[in-house]
Scaffold this motif. Structure first.
Motif, PDB file in Angstrom:
ATOM      1  N   LEU A  15      60.569 171.008  27.621  1.00  0.00           N
ATOM      2  CA  LEU A  15      59.309 171.480  28.201  1.00  0.00           C
ATOM      3  C   LEU A  15      58.257 170.380  28.241  1.00  0.00           C
ATOM      4  CD1 LEU A  15      58.950 175.094  26.770  1.00  0.00           C
ATOM      5  CD2 LEU A  15      59.423 174.415  29.123  1.00  0.00           C
ATOM      6  N   ALA A  16      58.228 169.545  27.223  1.00  0.00           N
ATOM      7  CA  ALA A  16      57.282 168.424  27.220  1.00  0.00           C
ATOM      8  C   ALA A  16      57.594 167.448  28.343  1.00  0.00           C
ATOM      9  CB  ALA A  16      57.308 167.716  25.872  1.00  0.00           C
ATOM     10  N   ALA A  17      58.869 167.165  28.578  1.00  0.00           N
ATOM     11  CA  ALA A  17      59.252 166.264  29.670  1.00  0.00           C
ATOM     12  C   ALA A  17      58.890 166.876  31.027  1.00  0.00           C
ATOM     13  CB  ALA A  17      60.745 165.957  29.605  1.00  0.00           C
ATOM     14  N   ALA A  18      59.113 168.168  31.190  1.00  0.00           N
ATOM     15  CA  ALA A  18      58.740 168.832  32.441  1.00  0.00           C
ATOM     16  C   ALA A  18      57.227 168.851  32.620  1.00  0.00           C
ATOM     17  CB  ALA A  18      59.299 170.254  32.461  1.00  0.00           C
ATOM     18  N   ALA A  19      56.486 169.012  31.529  1.00  0.00           N
ATOM     19  CA  ALA A  19      55.020 168.993  31.607  1.00  0.00           C
ATOM     20  C   ALA A  19      54.511 167.620  32.036  1.00  0.00           C
ATOM     21  CB  ALA A  19      54.420 169.388  30.262  1.00  0.00           C
ATOM     22  N   VAL A  20      55.154 166.563  31.549  1.00  0.00           N
ATOM     23  CA  VAL A  20      54.781 165.202  31.978  1.00  0.00           C
ATOM     24  C   VAL A  20      54.978 165.059  33.484  1.00  0.00           C
ATOM     25  CG1 VAL A  20      55.465 162.777  31.824  1.00  0.00           C
ATOM     26  CG2 VAL A  20      55.175 164.115  29.753  1.00  0.00           C
ATOM     27  N   PHE A  21      56.071 165.608  34.010  1.00  0.00           N
ATOM     28  CA  PHE A  21      56.336 165.549  35.450  1.00  0.00           C
ATOM     29  C   PHE A  21      55.266 166.315  36.233  1.00  0.00           C
ATOM     30  CE2 PHE A  21      58.485 167.353  39.219  1.00  0.00           C
ATOM     31  CZ  PHE A  21      58.696 166.171  39.911  1.00  0.00           C
ATOM     32  N   ILE A  22      54.915 167.493  35.779  1.00  0.00           N
ATOM     33  CA  ILE A  22      53.917 168.300  36.485  1.00  0.00           C
ATOM     34  C   ILE A  22      52.547 167.627  36.450  1.00  0.00           C
ATOM     35  CG2 ILE A  22      52.661 170.492  36.386  1.00  0.00           C
ATOM     36  CD1 ILE A  22      55.348 171.765  35.553  1.00  0.00           C
ATOM     37  N   VAL A  23      52.188 167.053  35.309  1.00  0.00           N
ATOM     38  CA  VAL A  23      50.918 166.322  35.215  1.00  0.00           C
ATOM     39  C   VAL A  23      50.937 165.123  36.161  1.00  0.00           C
ATOM     40  CG1 VAL A  23      49.519 164.900  33.670  1.00  0.00           C
ATOM     41  CG2 VAL A  23      50.350 167.115  32.910  1.00  0.00           C
ATOM     42  N   GLY A  24      52.074 164.456  36.263  1.00  0.00           N
ATOM     43  CA  GLY A  24      52.208 163.340  37.205  1.00  0.00           C
ATOM     44  C   GLY A  24      52.038 163.788  38.648  1.00  0.00           C
ATOM     45  N   LEU A  25      52.630 164.925  39.003  1.00  0.00           N
ATOM     46  CA  LEU A  25      52.459 165.459  40.361  1.00  0.00           C
ATOM     47  C   LEU A  25      51.000 165.779  40.660  1.00  0.00           C
ATOM     48  CD1 LEU A  25      55.454 167.941  40.792  1.00  0.00           C
ATOM     49  CD2 LEU A  25      55.080 165.797  42.000  1.00  0.00           C
ATOM     50  N   ILE A  26      50.339 166.398  39.707  1.00  0.00           N
ATOM     51  CA  ILE A  26      48.923 166.724  39.893  1.00  0.00           C
ATOM     52  C   ILE A  26      48.105 165.447  40.010  1.00  0.00           C
ATOM     53  CG2 ILE A  26      46.910 167.753  38.773  1.00  0.00           C
ATOM     54  CD1 ILE A  26      48.868 169.875  37.635  1.00  0.00           C
ATOM     55  N   ILE A  28      49.070 162.497  41.096  1.00  0.00           N
ATOM     56  CA  ILE A  28      49.300 161.880  42.406  1.00  0.00           C
ATOM     57  C   ILE A  28      48.552 162.648  43.483  1.00  0.00           C
ATOM     58  CG2 ILE A  28      51.068 161.487  44.181  1.00  0.00           C
ATOM     59  CD1 ILE A  28      52.974 160.719  41.896  1.00  0.00           C
ATOM     60  N   GLY A  29      48.584 163.965  43.401  1.00  0.00           N
ATOM     61  CA  GLY A  29      47.874 164.766  44.391  1.00  0.00           C
ATOM     62  C   GLY A  29      46.379 164.517  44.382  1.00  0.00           C
ATOM     63  N   VAL A  30      45.804 164.424  43.208  1.00  0.00           N
ATOM     64  CA  VAL A  30      44.361 164.191  43.098  1.00  0.00           C
ATOM     65  C   VAL A  30      44.013 162.765  43.524  1.00  0.00           C
ATOM     66  CG1 VAL A  30      42.484 163.968  41.419  1.00  0.00           C
ATOM     67  CG2 VAL A  30      44.010 165.947  41.330  1.00  0.00           C
ATOM     68  N   THR A  31      44.808 161.809  43.120  1.00  0.00           N
ATOM     69  CA  THR A  31      44.511 160.408  43.410  1.00  0.00           C
ATOM     70  C   THR A  31      44.643 160.082  44.896  1.00  0.00           C
ATOM     71  OG1 THR A  31      45.301 159.779  41.227  1.00  0.00           O
ATOM     72  CG2 THR A  31      45.160 158.033  42.856  1.00  0.00           C
ATOM     73  N   GLY A  42      50.809 156.890  48.335  1.00  0.00           N
ATOM     74  CA  GLY A  42      51.056 158.132  47.605  1.00  0.00           C
ATOM     75  C   GLY A  42      52.518 158.536  47.656  1.00  0.00           C
ATOM     76  N   ALA A  43      53.147 158.316  48.803  1.00  0.00           N
ATOM     77  CA  ALA A  43      54.571 158.631  48.932  1.00  0.00           C
ATOM     78  C   ALA A  43      55.406 157.743  48.016  1.00  0.00           C
ATOM     79  CB  ALA A  43      55.016 158.467  50.376  1.00  0.00           C
ATOM     80  N   ILE A  44      55.051 156.482  47.925  1.00  0.00           N
ATOM     81  CA  ILE A  44      55.762 155.566  47.027  1.00  0.00           C
ATOM     82  C   ILE A  44      55.542 155.984  45.577  1.00  0.00           C
ATOM     83  CG2 ILE A  44      55.843 153.184  46.191  1.00  0.00           C
ATOM     84  CD1 ILE A  44      55.295 152.342  49.113  1.00  0.00           C
ATOM     85  N   ALA A  45      54.330 156.392  45.246  1.00  0.00           N
ATOM     86  CA  ALA A  45      54.048 156.864  43.890  1.00  0.00           C
ATOM     87  C   ALA A  45      54.850 158.122  43.582  1.00  0.00           C
ATOM     88  CB  ALA A  45      52.555 157.126  43.731  1.00  0.00           C
ATOM     89  N   LEU A  46      54.999 158.992  44.563  1.00  0.00           N
ATOM     90  CA  LEU A  46      55.779 160.210  44.369  1.00  0.00           C
ATOM     91  C   LEU A  46      57.251 159.898  44.135  1.00  0.00           C
ATOM     92  CD1 LEU A  46      55.752 163.286  44.301  1.00  0.00           C
ATOM     93  CD2 LEU A  46      56.070 163.262  46.772  1.00  0.00           C
ATOM     94  N   ILE A  47      57.798 158.976  44.909  1.00  0.00           N
ATOM     95  CA  ILE A  47      59.194 158.558  44.723  1.00  0.00           C
ATOM     96  C   ILE A  47      59.368 157.915  43.352  1.00  0.00           C
ATOM     97  CG2 ILE A  47      61.010 157.022  45.576  1.00  0.00           C
ATOM     98  CD1 ILE A  47      60.508 159.474  47.325  1.00  0.00           C
ATOM     99  N   ALA A  48      58.419 157.091  42.944  1.00  0.00           N
ATOM    100  CA  ALA A  48      58.488 156.471  41.613  1.00  0.00           C
ATOM    101  C   ALA A  48      58.428 157.532  40.514  1.00  0.00           C
ATOM    102  CB  ALA A  48      57.356 155.461  41.451  1.00  0.00           C
ATOM    103  N   LEU A  49      57.592 158.544  40.702  1.00  0.00           N
ATOM    104  CA  LEU A  49      57.512 159.627  39.720  1.00  0.00           C
ATOM    105  C   LEU A  49      58.835 160.376  39.629  1.00  0.00           C
ATOM    106  CD1 LEU A  49      55.791 161.350  37.756  1.00  0.00           C
ATOM    107  CD2 LEU A  49      55.233 162.784  39.738  1.00  0.00           C
ATOM    108  N   LEU A  50      59.439 160.657  40.766  1.00  0.00           N
ATOM    109  CA  LEU A  50      60.728 161.348  40.765  1.00  0.00           C
ATOM    110  C   LEU A  50      61.806 160.520  40.078  1.00  0.00           C
ATOM    111  CD1 LEU A  50      60.696 162.837  44.364  1.00  0.00           C
ATOM    112  CD2 LEU A  50      60.594 164.105  42.221  1.00  0.00           C
TER     113      LEU A  50
END
Length: 71
Positions: A15-26, A28-31, A42-50
């Motif tokens: 759950l902590a790892a999934a929370a890190v992913f969700i915080v990263g998505l948020i 990227i969306g805000v930034t 932003g697309a490159i940042a999203l691919i890097a996050l994935l």
């Protein structure tokens, strides 16, 4: 089904790892513009996050597997 200490640890770490992913998505969306079109950076940042999430989950799996072996 009883939830023992090992299963609780697995649930918590996953759950902590999934929370890190969700915080990263948020983040990227805000930034990179919120609800508007995602720019190329932003697309490159999203691919890097994935990619980072996949590596993170592989590391979490390895950690949990090794922690299970030590017990």
């Amino acid at each position: 089904m009883e939830i023992d200490a090992e299963l609780r640890r697995q649930i918590t770490v996953s759950l902590a790892a999934a929370a890190v992913f969700i915080v990263g998505l948020i983040g990227i969306g805000v930034t990179f513009g919120g609800s508007t079109v995602l720019p190329q950076a932003g697309a490159i940042a999203l691919i890097a996050l994935l990619a980072g999430f996949v590596l993170l989950m592989a590391g979490v799996g390895t950690f949990l597997m090794r922690a299970d072996d030590e017990s």
